[in-house]
Scaffold this motif. Structure first.
Motif, mmCIF file in Angstrom:
data_model
loop_
_atom_site.group_PDB
_atom_site.id
_atom_site.type_symbol
_atom_site.label_atom_id
_atom_site.label_comp_id
_atom_site.label_asym_id
_atom_site.label_seq_id
_atom_site.Cartn_x
_atom_site.Cartn_y
_atom_site.Cartn_z
ATOM 1 N N PRO A 22 27.028 -17.819 22.769
ATOM 2 C CA PRO A 22 27.834 -16.871 22.143
ATOM 3 C C PRO A 22 29.228 -18.308 21.465
ATOM 4 C CG PRO A 22 27.806 -15.996 23.816
ATOM 5 C CD PRO A 22 26.439 -17.225 23.702
ATOM 6 N N ALA A 23 29.795 -17.262 20.040
ATOM 7 C CA ALA A 23 30.448 -18.524 19.710
ATOM 8 C C ALA A 23 31.522 -18.688 21.172
ATOM 9 C CB ALA A 23 31.186 -17.391 18.805
ATOM 10 N N VAL A 30 33.256 -20.103 13.784
ATOM 11 C CA VAL A 30 32.730 -19.371 12.894
ATOM 12 C C VAL A 30 32.437 -18.985 11.330
ATOM 13 C CG1 VAL A 30 32.781 -16.658 12.829
ATOM 14 C CG2 VAL A 30 33.317 -18.230 14.725
ATOM 15 N N ASP A 72 31.679 -16.561 6.670
ATOM 16 C CA ASP A 72 30.720 -14.783 5.209
ATOM 17 C C ASP A 72 29.757 -14.891 6.315
ATOM 18 O OD1 ASP A 72 29.509 -13.012 4.345
ATOM 19 O OD2 ASP A 72 28.944 -13.884 2.469
ATOM 20 N N ALA A 73 28.606 -14.235 7.088
ATOM 21 C CA ALA A 73 27.890 -13.980 7.904
ATOM 22 C C ALA A 73 26.339 -13.759 6.906
ATOM 23 C CB ALA A 73 27.987 -13.261 8.777
ATOM 24 N N ARG A 105 21.850 -13.308 8.013
ATOM 25 C CA ARG A 105 21.481 -12.468 7.972
ATOM 26 C C ARG A 105 20.540 -12.388 7.488
ATOM 27 N NH1 ARG A 105 27.250 -9.547 7.705
ATOM 28 N NH2 ARG A 105 28.086 -9.647 10.292
ATOM 29 N N PHE A 151 22.670 -13.309 17.485
ATOM 30 C CA PHE A 151 24.045 -13.647 16.919
ATOM 31 C C PHE A 151 24.712 -13.408 15.614
ATOM 32 C CE2 PHE A 151 22.495 -17.240 20.202
ATOM 33 C CZ PHE A 151 23.406 -16.958 21.248
ATOM 34 N N ALA A 207 25.866 -10.199 14.106
ATOM 35 C CA ALA A 207 27.513 -10.739 14.342
ATOM 36 C C ALA A 207 28.568 -11.500 14.049
ATOM 37 C CB ALA A 207 27.635 -9.657 15.762
ATOM 38 N N ARG A 208 28.451 -12.285 15.283
ATOM 39 C CA ARG A 208 29.470 -13.880 14.730
ATOM 40 C C ARG A 208 28.211 -14.833 14.399
ATOM 41 N NH1 ARG A 208 33.526 -14.609 19.273
ATOM 42 N NH2 ARG A 208 35.306 -16.715 17.793
ATOM 43 N N THR A 235 27.298 -19.273 14.690
ATOM 44 C CA THR A 235 28.291 -20.274 13.763
ATOM 45 C C THR A 235 27.829 -20.854 13.387
ATOM 46 O OG1 THR A 235 27.698 -21.445 16.005
ATOM 47 C CG2 THR A 235 29.729 -20.279 16.826
#
Length: 104
Positions: free
Chosen positions: A46-47, A53, A56-57, A61, A88, A90-91, A93
């Motif tokens: 995780p970050a 991060v 814009d993810a 996705r 990952f 949601a957040r 990197t």
């Protein structure tokens, strides 16, 4: 999905065109293929405080979804790597993004 029969009555399934479209979309047509989806010893965590991060993810996705289609139908070899990186969404990197681009 492309389906082909050869002279030995073997059925071959391929998604070469779909894979090519993904490569073109992410400007990776000239990338050399890897033997394995994730480099040996790569860690997906995780970050943390030092990790950058993605602002814009959405592209992350979208690529996870596109690769999931490949994994479910004709590329079971990328399933484990994709599963690790999908955690990952949601957040993500920049490191997760680079690893995900390597799965293509």
């Amino acid at each position: 999905m492309e389906v082909a029969w050869n002279k030995n009555d073997t059925i071959l399934l391929s998604q070469q065109r779909y894979t090519g479209e993904i490569l073109k979309q992410y400007k990776m047509e000239q990338v050399k293929p890897r033997a394995i989806p994730l480099p040996v010893g790569s860690h997906t965590m995780p970050a943390g405080e030092k990790d950058e991060v993605l602002a814009d993810a959405t592209p992350y996705r979208a690529l996870v979804g596109e690769l999931n289609i490949l994994a479910a139908s004709s590329r079971p070899d990328i399933t484990q790597a994709l599963g690790m990186l999908a955690r990952f969404m949601a957040r993500p990197t920049k490191k997760h993004w680079r690893l995900l681009l390597g799965v293509i």
